[in-house]
Design an enzyme around this catalytic site. Structure first.
Site, mmCIF file in Angstrom:
data_model
loop_
_atom_site.group_PDB
_atom_site.id
_atom_site.type_symbol
_atom_site.label_atom_id
_atom_site.label_comp_id
_atom_site.label_asym_id
_atom_site.label_seq_id
_atom_site.Cartn_x
_atom_site.Cartn_y
_atom_site.Cartn_z
ATOM 1 N N ASP A 191 0.863 -1.162 0.000
ATOM 2 C CA ASP A 191 0.000 0.000 0.000
ATOM 3 C C ASP A 191 0.911 1.228 0.000
ATOM 4 O O ASP A 191 2.133 1.106 0.146
ATOM 5 C CB ASP A 191 -0.896 -0.040 1.251
ATOM 6 C CG ASP A 191 -1.776 1.181 1.369
ATOM 7 O OD1 ASP A 191 -2.424 1.541 0.370
ATOM 8 O OD2 ASP A 191 -1.814 1.784 2.458
ATOM 9 N N ASP B 95 0.030 5.144 1.325
ATOM 10 C CA ASP B 95 -0.054 6.025 2.491
ATOM 11 C C ASP B 95 -0.121 5.236 3.788
ATOM 12 O O ASP B 95 -0.900 4.296 3.921
ATOM 13 C CB ASP B 95 -1.287 6.921 2.376
ATOM 14 C CG ASP B 95 -1.128 7.962 1.284
ATOM 15 O OD1 ASP B 95 -0.173 8.754 1.381
ATOM 16 O OD2 ASP B 95 -1.925 7.962 0.338
#
Length: 220
Positions: free
Chosen positions: A9, A11
């Site tokens: 991922d 953020d």
């Protein structure tokens, strides 16, 4: 089966940006009289898709007004993230994976403009980039991770996912991929309840390295 890829991922996973997104969201919502806090951000916003969040929280906005809100919010985020740094241990993990021929993919709900901004700041290049906004469904749906596996030509048990939200963990686990959770924005209990088998503060955690050595112990 031997580990062949790491899926990340963006953020809160590659860098601790969740607090910056939170600030940008809360500033934007305050203009509409919504006095949100950290709990509100975690439960109503974190891990979601931007257009869906706006439709739910600001239903009074037209589609064009919602797009303008999001454009302003993401521009504010990029201002706040100008000096972003990778999480501790990420460079070491990156080099470890590269030396062993492991492929790397980005799987994110972030808008493309933010993803490109972040990858330039972090000086990272991936074998493939999968963005939820370019798919029929985003996280927590498993589709983004299934798409990454398809692009890499791998089965779920050949990959390891790194996530920071319950939504992201559910997406990875739903695609059959083992997930490690970064505790940059959520409690370990919530992440593990979503399906993560390990929760870590950053990539220096010896438990992570022990697992990696067991599943891909030697360099080529």
């Amino acid at each position: 089966m031997k580990l062949k890829a790491l899926l990340f991922d963006l953020d809160g996973t590659l860098a601790d940006t969740d607090r910056l997104h939170e600030q940008a969201w809360l500033e934007g919502l305050a203009r509409y009289g919504i006095q949100a806090d950290h709990h509100y951000y975690q439960t109503q916003i974190s891990g979601g898709l931007n257009p869906e969040i706006v439709r739910r929280i600001l239903p009074q906005l037209s589609e064009a007004e919602g797009e303008t809100f999001l454009t302003q919010k993401e521009a504010r985020f990029r201002e706040l993230a100008a000096g972003v740094r990778p999480l501790p241990g990420l460079r070491e993990l990156w080099n470890w994976a590269q030396n062993r021929g492991l492929r790397r993919a980005l799987v994110s709900n972030a808008p493309r403009v933010n993803a490109l901004f972040m990858l330039e700041r972090l000086e990272l290049s991936f074998d493939c980039v999968v963005l939820s906004e370019e798919l029929p469904a985003g996280k927590p749906d498993p589709l983004p991770y299934r798409r990454a596996l398809e692009l890499l030509g791998l089965s779920p048990d050949e990959a390891l996912a790194f996530e920071d939200s319950p939504s992201g963990v559910r997406s990875a686990v739903g695609a059959g991929i083992r997930a490690v959770a970064l505790t940059t924005g959520h409690r370990p209990e919530a992440l593990e309840q979503a399906g993560a088998f390990l929760s870590i503060a950053n990539f220096t955690d010896p438990r992570l390295w022990g697992w990696l050595q067991n599943h891909h112990p030697t360099a080529p």
